[in-house]
Design a protein around this motif. Structure first.
Motif, PDB file in Angstrom:
ATOM      1  N   TYR A   1       5.706   5.917  -6.091  1.00 53.89           N
ATOM      2  CA  TYR A   1       4.832   4.852  -5.584  1.00 53.89           C
ATOM      3  C   TYR A   1       3.863   4.416  -6.668  1.00 53.89           C
ATOM      4  CZ  TYR A   1       0.951   2.403  -3.584  1.00 53.89           C
ATOM      5  OH  TYR A   1      -0.027   1.467  -3.389  1.00 53.89           O
ATOM      6  N   TYR A   2       3.223   5.375  -7.301  1.00 51.37           N
ATOM      7  CA  TYR A   2       2.239   4.999  -8.314  1.00 51.37           C
ATOM      8  C   TYR A   2       2.899   4.283  -9.489  1.00 51.37           C
ATOM      9  CZ  TYR A   2      -1.311   4.949 -11.817  1.00 51.37           C
ATOM     10  OH  TYR A   2      -2.177   4.509 -12.767  1.00 51.37           O
TER      11      TYR A   2
ATOM     12  N   CYS B   1      -0.462  12.734  -3.971  1.00 58.46           N
ATOM     13  CA  CYS B   1       0.669  11.869  -3.644  1.00 58.46           C
ATOM     14  C   CYS B   1       1.102  12.166  -2.221  1.00 58.46           C
ATOM     15  CB  CYS B   1       1.826  12.130  -4.614  1.00 58.46           C
ATOM     16  SG  CYS B   1       3.367  11.342  -4.160  1.00 58.46           S
TER      17      CYS B   1
ATOM     18  N   SER C   1       3.643  11.194   1.033  1.00 52.41           N
ATOM     19  CA  SER C   1       4.840  10.473   1.439  1.00 52.41           C
ATOM     20  C   SER C   1       4.893  10.418   2.957  1.00 52.41           C
ATOM     21  CB  SER C   1       6.103  11.150   0.902  1.00 52.41           C
ATOM     22  OG  SER C   1       6.352  12.334   1.605  1.00 52.41           O
TER      23      SER C   1
ATOM     24  N   SER D   1       0.858  -1.179   0.000  1.00 53.33           N
ATOM     25  CA  SER D   1       0.000   0.000   0.000  1.00 53.33           C
ATOM     26  C   SER D   1       0.894   1.229   0.000  1.00 53.33           C
ATOM     27  CB  SER D   1      -0.892   0.015   1.241  1.00 53.33           C
ATOM     28  OG  SER D   1      -0.093   0.172   2.410  1.00 53.33           O
ATOM     29  N   GLU D   2       0.319   2.406  -0.267  1.00 56.01           N
ATOM     30  CA  GLU D   2       1.141   3.616  -0.282  1.00 56.01           C
ATOM     31  C   GLU D   2       1.750   3.877   1.090  1.00 56.01           C
ATOM     32  OE1 GLU D   2       0.978   8.197  -1.940  1.00 56.01           O
ATOM     33  OE2 GLU D   2      -0.875   7.042  -1.759  1.00 56.01           O
TER      34      GLU D   2
ATOM     35  N   LYS E   1       3.812   0.740  -8.428  1.00 53.06           N
ATOM     36  CA  LYS E   1       2.723  -0.081  -7.905  1.00 53.06           C
ATOM     37  C   LYS E   1       2.405  -1.195  -8.884  1.00 53.06           C
ATOM     38  CE  LYS E   1      -0.928  -1.012  -5.244  1.00 53.06           C
ATOM     39  NZ  LYS E   1      -1.181  -2.345  -5.802  1.00 53.06           N
TER      40      LYS E   1
ATOM     41  N   TRP F   1       6.003   3.788   1.941  1.00 52.82           N
ATOM     42  CA  TRP F   1       6.816   4.817   2.593  1.00 52.82           C
ATOM     43  C   TRP F   1       7.277   4.412   3.984  1.00 52.82           C
ATOM     44  CZ3 TRP F   1       9.050   7.478  -0.701  1.00 52.82           C
ATOM     45  CH2 TRP F   1       8.410   7.923  -1.849  1.00 52.82           C
TER      46      TRP F   1
ATOM     47  N   SER G   1       4.248   9.985  -9.293  1.00 52.45           N
ATOM     48  CA  SER G   1       5.028   9.653  -8.100  1.00 52.45           C
ATOM     49  C   SER G   1       5.666   8.275  -8.254  1.00 52.45           C
ATOM     50  CB  SER G   1       4.143   9.659  -6.854  1.00 52.45           C
ATOM     51  OG  SER G   1       3.349   8.491  -6.813  1.00 52.45           O
TER      52      SER G   1
END
Length: 566
Positions: free
Chosen positions: A534-535, A555, A557, A504-505, A538, A509, A532
């Protein structure tokens, strides 16, 4: 082995039609993928030869023109209408397994396919100046005849400079030099506003220099990198040492093969290359290499082994002989050693072509190997992609050296994937806290392998079908990856970003430190222009609606900063 290390027993799984499609994929691989791979290889080889015939001045002039072209294209973008900046590279072209569903959403494509040349080999500064699409096979072909090489040369031919910097990369020399990004001297980056900057560790863009690694190209467009070269010799003197016992014994044999008790990595006794292959919970072969001259190898000519010939046994199977033969030494031509796992993709080719390791196949068709990964990907159906997502493990776990035994026990119990590739690497304590950093206070502990400026980590490579899948049992790949990621977060480990992830986001982080990354996103105008990290990294299957929605959400963090994409 103790009870807690016993693999999980799972119920039997009923076969479905896709199982048979995967089982007989060797048919289309032999008759379609291998011939196309050979043609693609020849095309790329001739392109590299053509490039090498040009002078460095010509190549640098072409590079400047291509940078200007990229800037011009970037300035054509209307941020409110055209979406986020995205390379025009096709999803199937990449070697990694990262999900590229973001390329189905609204985006502004920028073609960087012309950035694939070695711009200069600077003997005075001992650096290679490379564009991001330069491949490892391409650069060893150019440097090894000069008795030079990158300080870190990842094994597979088709891995690119840009992918290894923006993602992660390491090799058997990483216990001396760190990750691939640690041997980079300077980056040339096109920022979102069209400025071209040169980032080094000690100029005004030093924060950007340290933020680039692992950022997946979400801070700017990498157009060039200056990479550290080292002098080498013509051969690798490789020692194969078998180790048997329980997992703790295998771990001890691996650590003792390269890590002096008090962290003296400058000692003459420390090998130039380190690699261990674990074949079962009770058997492993530790390999250590030292560069050797042509004269030394010729004096031991009976021990020379040209492993690069197409009819030779796959390297991991050749190394396994040490379990019966005992410790032995060989001299391998250096470039052949660098790419020792290319022909068999470590051992993944055994799943793709079950008989390709047999002597008759190697002799008759071994010269067509390996199949190109992009062609394997483009020929997959959606059902096969889902099958691999659920029934296959392709992961690299970066864990502190002193936790390797725990990680191996966990991997055996939860995934039961063999062989396992084990390779040490320094994780440096940089002036900026980067996305991947050593454990806080590691310098005070000074455990075996650690130095004042770096903590010794290990890459545990899990690449194969789990034992439960091979036995026809139920295996939930997504659930296994989630448990793996939880274990890594709890033990200050990291997951490489090329592979399948269920983070997950919030947990992304927790695993990676986003403070410097987010500051550079704001400072250098990446927010609202590049997606970002993360995206972009993913994984998992996403619908078109989910892709569109992801581009509209903020986004976040770990440091609490919130920035809108739009």
């Amino acid at each position: 082995m103790s009870n807690h290390e016993t693999p999980m027993v799972r119920p039997k799984r009923k076969k479905v039609w896709v199982d048979y499609l995967v089982q007989f994929r060797w048919v289309w691989v032999i008759f379609l993928v291998l011939p196309m791979s050979l043609a693609l290889y020849m095309f790329m080889y001739l392109d590299h030869v053509r490039s090498q015939r040009k002078s460095y001045k010509q190549l640098q002039n072409e590079h400047k023109k291509n940078v200007i072209k990229a800037i011009k294209r970037l300035k054509e973008r209307n941020p409110s209408k055209d979406g986020l900046v995205c390379t025009a590279r096709k999803p199937w072209v990449t070697v990694g397994m990262r999900n590229v569903d973001y390329k189905r959403a609204m985006r502004f494509e920028l073609d960087l396919s012309s950035f694939r040349n070695i711009l200069e080999i600077d003997h005075q500064r001992m650096i290679a100046i490379c564009e991001p699409l330069v491949k490892m096979g391409q650069i060893t072909r150019a440097t090894v005849p000069m008795n030079l090489a990158l300080a870190v040369v990842p094994e597979l031919d088709d891995l690119t400079v840009g992918g290894l910097i923006n993602g992660s990369g390491l090799e058997g020399s990483s216990h001396l030099f760190g990750l691939f990004s640690d041997i980079v001297v300077a980056y040339e980056i096109i920022l979102a506003d069209g400025r071209v900057v040169r980032a080094t560790k000690d100029n005004e863009y030093s924060d950007l220099f340290y933020a680039i690694p692992w950022s997946q190209g979400t801070l700017g467009l990498l157009t060039c990198a200056e990479i550290k070269l080292i002098p080498i010799k013509e051969y690798m003197k490789l020692t194969y040492k078998p180790v048997q016992g329980n997992i703790s014994d295998l771990t001890k044999g691996y650590i003792d093969s390269f890590a002096p008790e008090f962290g003296d990595t400058d000692s003459e006794n420390v090998p130039d290359f380190v690699e261990t292959l674990i074949y079962s919970p009770s058997e492993a072969v530790c390999m250590t290499g030292k560069y050797a001259s042509k004269e030394e190898a010729k004096m031991n000519w009976t021990k020379i082994n040209n492993i690069g010939w197409w009819f030779k046994p796959w390297f991991y199977q050749h190394a396994q002989r040490a379990l019966k033969k005992g410790e032995f030494v060989e001299y391998i031509p250096t470039r052949e050693y660098y790419h020792r796992h290319t022909r068999s993709f470590f051992w993944e080719s055994k799943l793709i072509l079950p008989f390709a390791d047999q002597w008759w196949f190697r002799f008759l068709l071994g010269w067509t190997m390996p199949p190109k990964i992009p062609l394997l990907k483009v020929a997959q159906t959606e059902a096969m992609k889902n099958y691999y997502h659920d029934m296959h493990v392709l992961q690299d776990l970066l864990v502190p050296l002193y936790k390797v035994s725990d990680a191996l026990e966990w991997a055996h119990r939860e995934m039961e994937v063999y062989p396992i590739w084990v390779c040490p690497h320094k994780l440096y304590n940089h002036p900026y806290k980067t996305m991947v950093s050593p454990e806080p206070g590691f310098a005070q502990h000074r455990r075996q392998g650690d130095t004042k400026d770096a903590q010794m980590y290990t890459d545990i490579g899990l690449y194969y079908a789990p034992g439960s899948v091979l036995r026809g049992e139920v295996f939930d790949g997504s659930d296994a990856v989630r448990r793996m990621e939880t274990w890594l977060i709890e033990n200050h480990g990291f997951e490489t970003q090329y592979a399948v992830s269920e983070l997950s986001e919030k947990d992304f982080w927790r695993m990676f430190d986003g403070e410097l990354y987010e500051k550079c996103r704001v400072k250098y105008g990446a927010v609202g222009n590049f997606m970002s990290v993360y995206y972009k990294s993913k994984k998992g299957r996403k619908t078109e609606k989910e892709v569109q929605e992801a581009l509209e959400i903020p986004c976040r963090s770990a440091n609490g900063l919130v920035h809108s994409y739009q």
